[in-house]
Design an enzyme around this catalytic site. Structure first.
Site, PDB file in Angstrom:
ATOM      1  CB  CYS A  71      -0.911   0.017   1.221  1.00 29.54           C
ATOM      2  SG  CYS A  71      -1.877  -1.472   1.308  1.00 29.54           S
ATOM      3  CG  HIS A  91      -3.565   2.901   1.456  1.00 29.10           C
ATOM      4  ND1 HIS A  91      -3.965   2.420   0.240  1.00 29.10           N
ATOM      5  CD2 HIS A  91      -3.630   1.850   2.327  1.00 29.10           C
ATOM      6  CE1 HIS A  91      -4.251   1.125   0.363  1.00 29.10           C
ATOM      7  NE2 HIS A  91      -4.050   0.770   1.619  1.00 29.10           N
ATOM      8  CG  ASN A  98      -6.692  -1.717   0.546  1.00 32.13           C
ATOM      9  OD1 ASN A  98      -5.970  -1.212  -0.309  1.00 32.13           O
ATOM     10  ND2 ASN A  98      -6.230  -2.099   1.721  1.00 32.13           N
TER      11      ASN A  98
HETATM   12  N1  ACO Z   1     -18.197 -10.717   7.572  1.00 34.93           N
HETATM   13  C1  ACO Z   1     -18.792 -11.072   8.717  1.00 34.93           C
HETATM   14  N2  ACO Z   1     -18.118 -11.418   9.820  1.00 34.93           N
HETATM   15  C2  ACO Z   1     -16.789 -11.409   9.735  1.00 34.93           C
HETATM   16  C3  ACO Z   1     -16.084 -11.062   8.559  1.00 34.93           C
HETATM   17  C4  ACO Z   1     -16.852 -10.713   7.444  1.00 34.93           C
HETATM   18  N3  ACO Z   1     -16.291 -10.342   6.279  1.00 34.93           N
HETATM   19  N4  ACO Z   1     -14.773 -11.140   8.798  1.00 34.93           N
HETATM   20  C5  ACO Z   1     -14.621 -11.527  10.061  1.00 34.93           C
HETATM   21  N5  ACO Z   1     -15.836 -11.701  10.633  1.00 34.93           N
HETATM   22  C6  ACO Z   1     -16.154 -12.116  11.987  1.00 34.93           C
HETATM   23  C7  ACO Z   1     -15.017 -12.810  12.669  1.00 34.93           C
HETATM   24  O1  ACO Z   1     -15.010 -14.180  12.354  1.00 34.93           O
HETATM   25  C8  ACO Z   1     -15.317 -12.566  14.126  1.00 34.93           C
HETATM   26  O2  ACO Z   1     -16.294 -13.485  14.533  1.00 34.93           O
HETATM   27  P1  ACO Z   1     -16.250 -14.111  16.020  1.00 34.93           P
HETATM   28  O3  ACO Z   1     -16.382 -12.938  16.950  1.00 34.93           O
HETATM   29  O4  ACO Z   1     -17.412 -15.032  16.025  1.00 34.93           O
HETATM   30  O5  ACO Z   1     -14.919 -14.785  16.131  1.00 34.93           O
HETATM   31  C9  ACO Z   1     -15.972 -11.188  14.121  1.00 34.93           C
HETATM   32  O6  ACO Z   1     -16.404 -10.956  12.774  1.00 34.93           O
HETATM   33  C10 ACO Z   1     -15.038 -10.091  14.545  1.00 34.93           C
HETATM   34  O7  ACO Z   1     -13.820 -10.264  13.825  1.00 34.93           O
HETATM   35  P2  ACO Z   1     -12.608  -9.319  14.031  1.00 34.93           P
HETATM   36  O8  ACO Z   1     -11.508  -9.735  13.104  1.00 34.93           O
HETATM   37  O9  ACO Z   1     -12.310  -9.202  15.477  1.00 34.93           O
HETATM   38  O10 ACO Z   1     -13.257  -7.959  13.511  1.00 34.93           O
HETATM   39  P3  ACO Z   1     -12.720  -6.516  13.628  1.00 34.93           P
HETATM   40  O11 ACO Z   1     -13.714  -5.714  14.344  1.00 34.93           O
HETATM   41  O12 ACO Z   1     -11.303  -6.464  14.061  1.00 34.93           O
HETATM   42  O13 ACO Z   1     -12.759  -6.051  12.097  1.00 34.93           O
HETATM   43  C11 ACO Z   1     -11.368  -5.733  10.183  1.00 34.93           C
HETATM   44  C12 ACO Z   1     -12.029  -6.746  11.130  1.00 34.93           C
HETATM   45  C13 ACO Z   1     -12.449  -4.960   9.458  1.00 34.93           C
HETATM   46  C14 ACO Z   1     -10.545  -6.514   9.171  1.00 34.93           C
HETATM   47  C15 ACO Z   1     -10.511  -4.792  11.026  1.00 34.93           C
HETATM   48  O14 ACO Z   1      -9.665  -5.478  11.898  1.00 34.93           O
HETATM   49  C16 ACO Z   1      -9.691  -3.887  10.159  1.00 34.93           C
HETATM   50  O15 ACO Z   1     -10.213  -3.092   9.411  1.00 34.93           O
HETATM   51  N6  ACO Z   1      -8.339  -3.978  10.238  1.00 34.93           N
HETATM   52  C17 ACO Z   1      -7.489  -3.264   9.351  1.00 34.93           C
HETATM   53  C18 ACO Z   1      -7.342  -4.119   8.146  1.00 34.93           C
HETATM   54  C19 ACO Z   1      -6.824  -3.359   6.979  1.00 34.93           C
HETATM   55  O16 ACO Z   1      -7.130  -2.203   6.779  1.00 34.93           O
HETATM   56  N7  ACO Z   1      -6.047  -4.077   6.185  1.00 34.93           N
HETATM   57  C20 ACO Z   1      -5.516  -3.590   5.014  1.00 34.93           C
HETATM   58  C21 ACO Z   1      -4.536  -2.480   5.312  1.00 34.93           C
HETATM   59  S1  ACO Z   1      -2.997  -2.753   4.771  1.00 34.93           S
HETATM   60  C22 ACO Z   1      -3.124  -2.791   3.180  1.00 34.93           C
HETATM   61  O17 ACO Z   1      -3.861  -2.006   2.604  1.00 34.93           O
HETATM   62  C23 ACO Z   1      -2.351  -3.856   2.458  1.00 34.93           C
END
Ligand code: ACO
Length: 331
Positions: free
Chosen positions: A113, A258, A288
């Site tokens: 990114c 980004h 993204n």
């Molecule tokens: N749909 C529904 N439920 C989901 C999904 C989905 N797509 N993905 C995960 N879940 C579930 C999980 O299994 C979990 O369930 P559980 O509680 O029964 O175990 C629950 O949702 C919560 O999961 P978390 O991973 O804890 O969710 P979180 O609130 O942390 O959100 C997210 C996840 C959106 C990925 C967040 O952590 C985030 O945005 N992180 C930054 C990621 C990012 O921006 N990455 C790219 C940047 S770097 C780059 O651009 C290369």
């Protein structure tokens, strides 16, 4: 000394729109879950048979027109991607072939990114050194082929989209315009937090049926850790860039971050006490697009009139590696 300036910008987004509801037909997710956590409503996917270099080619044509620069004036190609056409050679070579300009140097950047910002820094240095005059810098991604569309991969699959953004960078005698400063960082201690292994070069053979059965061809991410570090590093590096350029935050017309996650960018804006309108967002429509997200957003923001000649624009990125950086342009 000459400065480097963005002479023109180009964008290409594949026409196929994939909404959150479309994804919800493939695995357990919902528009509400995705939108609440990321701000994303839809993204674009390239069709079967489309390479990263094909998207890059279309964005390049658009950028050349925008810059009013002829193809034969381009003397260096830099391409940033984490979804290259093949493992080697670099995708910049394939783009060069498709452009039909053999002979000039081609460089691939693998900084995810932050790739576009790394490319901008390199282009700036090459231009300041007087070595090249018209550098093509492209960020392009075909993520959609390497996502796991099952419950196991849903945390990552909902985030990414395909697209390309290009910039023509040129030398400029105008000391008041162009790239004022760029600050790049990386911390390889976090390399495994967000990665796509696909193969393990220490193993002989380095790719096996077992590794494919284990899903090593798909990206893995510890989402919360990415979020946590991103919201710390992004404001920090913006402050570093402002300080180095001797610019006050109030003088900034717009920040082009980004587009990883709308919530990350809202967090960053709040921690800098910047009104959210000063942060440009288009992740709602494209997801993204990694190395492509900054040039796509920069062009859209310019075309919407959010900044004009003489305005100060901040570019900021954070991504896998971890890598991060910020630069300031006077447009
Ligand atoms: N749909 C529904 N439920 C989901 C999904 C989905 N797509 N993905 C995960 N879940 C579930 C999980 O299994 C979990 O369930 P559980 O509680 O029964 O175990 C629950 O949702 C919560 O999961 P978390 O991973 O804890 O969710 P979180 O609130 O942390 O959100 C997210 C996840 C959106 C990925 C967040 O952590 C985030 O945005 N992180 C930054 C990621 C990012 O921006 N990455 C790219 C940047 S770097 C780059 O651009 C290369």
């Amino acid at each position: 000394m000459q400065r480097s300036r963005i002479l023109g910008l180009g964008v290409y987004l594949p026409p196929r729109r994939v909404t959150n509801d479309d994804l919800a037909k493939m695995f357990d997710t919902s528009d509400e879950w995705i939108n609440q956590r990321t701000g994303i409503r839809e993204r674009r996917y390239a069709e079967e048979g489309v390479f990263c270099s094909d998207l890059a080619l279309e964005a390049t044509k658009d950028a050349l027109k925008d810059a009013n620069v002829r193809l034969d004036e381009i003397d260096f190609i830099i391409l940033a991607t984490l979804s290259p056409d093949v493992h080697f050679p670099g995708t910049a070579c394939y783009l060069q072939k498709k452009l039909g300009i053999p002979g000039i140097p081609c460089l691939d950047i693998r900084q995810q990114c932050t790739g576009f910002l790394y490319g901008l820094q390199i282009a700036d240095a090459l231009i300041k050194a007087g070595m090249y005059k018209r550098i093509l810098l492209v960020g392009a991604e075909v993520h959609s082929s390497a996502l796991n569309f099952t419950n196991e991969g849903r945390d990552v699959a909902v985030l990414f989209g395909d697209g390309a953004g290009a910039a023509i960078i040129g030398a400029s005698d105008d000391q008041n315009r162009g790239l004022l400063t760029m600050h790049l960082h990386a911390d390889g201690n976090f390399a495994d937090i967000l990665m796509l292994e696909i193969f393990n070069i220490s193993k002989k053979p380095y790719i096996t049926h077992k590794s494919l059965d284990e899903g090593r061809q798909f990206p893995k991410m510890v989402g919360r850790e990415v979020f946590r570090v991103a919201v710390t590093r992004m404001p920090e590096v913006i402050q570093e860039a402002l300080q180095s350029a001797g610019v006050d935050l109030n003088e900034i017309k717009v920040v082009i971050p980004h587009q990883a996650n709308l919530r990350i960018n809202q967090f960053v804006a709040a921690s800098l006490n910047l009104p959210e309108e000063k942060f440009f967002h288009n992740i709602q429509r494209y997801g993204n697009t990694t190395a492509a997200s900054i040039p796509i957003a920069l062009k859209e923001a310019r075309d919407e009139g959010l900044f004009a000649e003489g305005d100060l624009v901040v570019l900021v990125a954070f991504g896998a590696g971890f890598t991060w950086g910020a630069g300031i342009l006077r447009w």
